[in-house]
Design an enzyme around this catalytic site. Structure first.
Site, short mmCIF file in Angstrom:
data_model
loop_
_atom_site.label_atom_id
_atom_site.label_comp_id
_atom_site.label_asym_id
_atom_site.label_seq_id
_atom_site.Cartn_x
_atom_site.Cartn_y
_atom_site.Cartn_z
N HIS A 53 0.87 -1.19 0.00
CA HIS A 53 0.00 0.00 0.00
C HIS A 53 0.90 1.24 0.00
CE1 HIS A 53 -3.69 -2.30 0.86
NE2 HIS A 53 -2.90 -3.06 1.58
N ARG A 55 -0.44 4.38 -0.77
CA ARG A 55 -1.31 5.47 -0.28
C ARG A 55 -1.49 6.65 -1.24
NH1 ARG A 55 -3.59 1.95 2.78
NH2 ARG A 55 -2.68 1.57 4.84
N HIS A 172 -9.29 -10.50 -1.00
CA HIS A 172 -9.22 -10.28 0.44
C HIS A 172 -10.32 -11.15 1.04
CE1 HIS A 172 -9.01 -7.60 4.13
NE2 HIS A 172 -10.17 -8.19 4.30
N ASN A 271 -5.52 -6.51 9.62
CA ASN A 271 -6.61 -7.24 8.99
C ASN A 271 -6.06 -8.05 7.80
OD1 ASN A 271 -9.09 -8.17 8.16
ND2 ASN A 271 -9.81 -6.21 7.36
N ASP A 298 2.13 -6.78 2.66
CA ASP A 298 0.94 -6.02 3.06
C ASP A 298 1.37 -4.76 3.81
OD1 ASP A 298 -1.66 -5.21 3.37
OD2 ASP A 298 -2.21 -6.72 4.85
N HIS A 302 0.26 4.09 8.12
CA HIS A 302 -0.84 4.91 8.60
C HIS A 302 -0.29 6.15 9.30
CE1 HIS A 302 -4.14 2.27 7.64
NE2 HIS A 302 -3.57 1.26 8.27
#
Length: 421
Positions: A53, A55, A172, A271, A298, A302
């Site tokens: 990710h 972003r 997912h 998750n 993954d 954040h």
């Protein structure tokens, strides 16, 4: 620029000299090559991450394509696949091309965008899969990661659509009706802490459904972040039947367990959630056996306000690019052939990334590689990581293995453990 790696060990083999020239591995000589003393270092094909990710666009406060690419290069990666849950969502040719161009501008790793399966990740209508596949980004993997494609009819249609160009649907696996309000793995620890549980069967049920759909359609399915022993058995049976399914496991699911939630530190919220020690053991064995094909980070950066808050309000996810190889080394030791396959060769094959995961002993192989010092160790300091975020679950841990250099098509992106750009 040419580089001569003196005394390097390719995949742990006897020391040799390796010449990088004109972007490839060369069997010639070059008296003007920059000599790198690689005694004691191991050369691996550049690592490839099929689940990252970055972003951007939309959450540049957490990560950008450039900062994520730098973290990847420092972690030994030469290619990463960027997930679609940006803002706007990467569900059109325009957005995936934007991400692809940002990766090219950064020039640190090859950034291959993943397109969304459904418009806005909403699970209602197929996105422009064909347009993204035909775009400059040549998207081949599609995923609504962060959300499950829960509608079986829509999932079937997606599998049928991508079959035409040998694309992949990366699922997912989470039955949303079984995980509403879930905060961590459902089990003894969640009961003790009074947190709503995320049952293993919510993952296993979707995988079981989707391997049947993939088998029916004859299309390619990839299962993201497998986390339970039950999922492993579903995959094992599907592969035995010849279903075209591949799967990934994250470094954190190979090492960490749900016991870490006991302190309510949101850095351990992810998750799918951290599972039990028996799940961890099953995942490790599945990776050894090839039931699980690849290690994928993954990598989920954040911003501070999204992670340093109460557990129930915190966003799930952990950093992973700079610590993935050391975590795998800590779990499996110096099994270099296994590491090269699961972290470079197999992910490059799944993603269709020609030029990555190549044989470093053959002249003409694109010089995408990384040099690792297996004798070195380092302490994880969140403030010293290249990512724009700091949510690593390994803060303060001493990890084995240090990335000394990374080369992308013969150009150094990391030297002496530091990013060149």
């Amino acid at each position: 620029m040419a580089y001569l790696l003196k005394g390097v060990s390719v995949l742990g083999a006897a020391p040799t000299d390796l010449l990088i020239k004109d972007g490839v591995i060369s069997d010639k000589t070059d008296k003007d090559a920059v000599v790198i003393d690689a005694a004691g270092l191991v050369a691996l094909p550049g690592l490839v991450d099929v689940h990252t990710h970055l972003r951007e666009p939309g959450r540049e406060d957490a990560e950008t394509v450039e900062t994520g690419s730098r973290a990847a290069a420092l972690g030994g990666y030469t290619a990463v696949c960027a997930m679609a849950n940006t803002s706007p969502v990467a569900d059109t040719a325009g957005v995936v091309e934007q991400v692809w161009r940002l990766g090219r501008e950064a020039g640190l790793v090859d950034v291959q965008p993943i397109g969304a399966v459904t418009v806005g990740l909403a699970g209602k209508q197929l996105a422009e899969l064909g347009a993204m596949a035909d775009s400059a980004a040549t998207v081949r993997i599609f995923s609504d990661d962060g959300f499950c494609v829960a509608d079986p009819k829509l999932m079937r249609r997606a599998l049928e659509y991508v079959k035409a160009f040998d694309g992949v649907i990366a699922q997912h696996a989470e039955e949303p009706r079984l995980t509403e309000g879930a905060q961590m793995h459902e089990g003894e620890v969640s009961t003790r802490l009074g947190l709503t549980g995320w049952p293993a069967v919510a993952e296993e049920a979707i995988i079981a459904r989707d391997v049947l759909l993939a088998e029916h359609v004859g299309s390619r399915l990839h299962v993201c972040h497998v986390s339970t022993a039950g999922s492993v058995e579903v995959l094992r049976q599907a592969k035995a039947r010849g279903v075209r399914v591949t799967a990934e496991v994250t470094p954190h699911h190979l090492l960490l367990t749900d016991e870490l939630a006991a302190g309510y530190d949101p850095v351990f919220k992810v998750n799918p959630p951290l599972r039990t020690s028996s799940d961890v053991m099953a995942l490790r064995q599945a990776l050894r056996d090839g039931v699980i094909d690849v290690v994928a980070t993954d990598h989920a950066p954040h911003a501070v306000q999204d992670k340093e808050c109460e557990w129930s309000y915190a966003r799930p996810g952990m950093l992973g690019l700079e610590t993935a190889l050391p975590i795998v080394l800590s779990v499996f030791g110096e099994q270099w052939d296994l590491i090269a396959d699961r972290m470079s060769i197999a992910p490059a094959r799944i993603a269709g990334l020609d030029g990555h995961g190549g044989d470093l002993t053959k002249a003409g192989t694109p010089a995408n590689l990384t040099l690792v010092d297996p004798s070195a160790s380092w302490v994880v300091d969140p403030s010293g990581l290249a990512s724009r975020s700091r949510n690593t679950p390994y803060a303060g841990m001493t990890l084995p293995g240090r990335i000394v250099a990374t080369f992308l098509r013969g150009e150094a992106t990391v030297l002496d453990g530091k990013a060149v750009k």
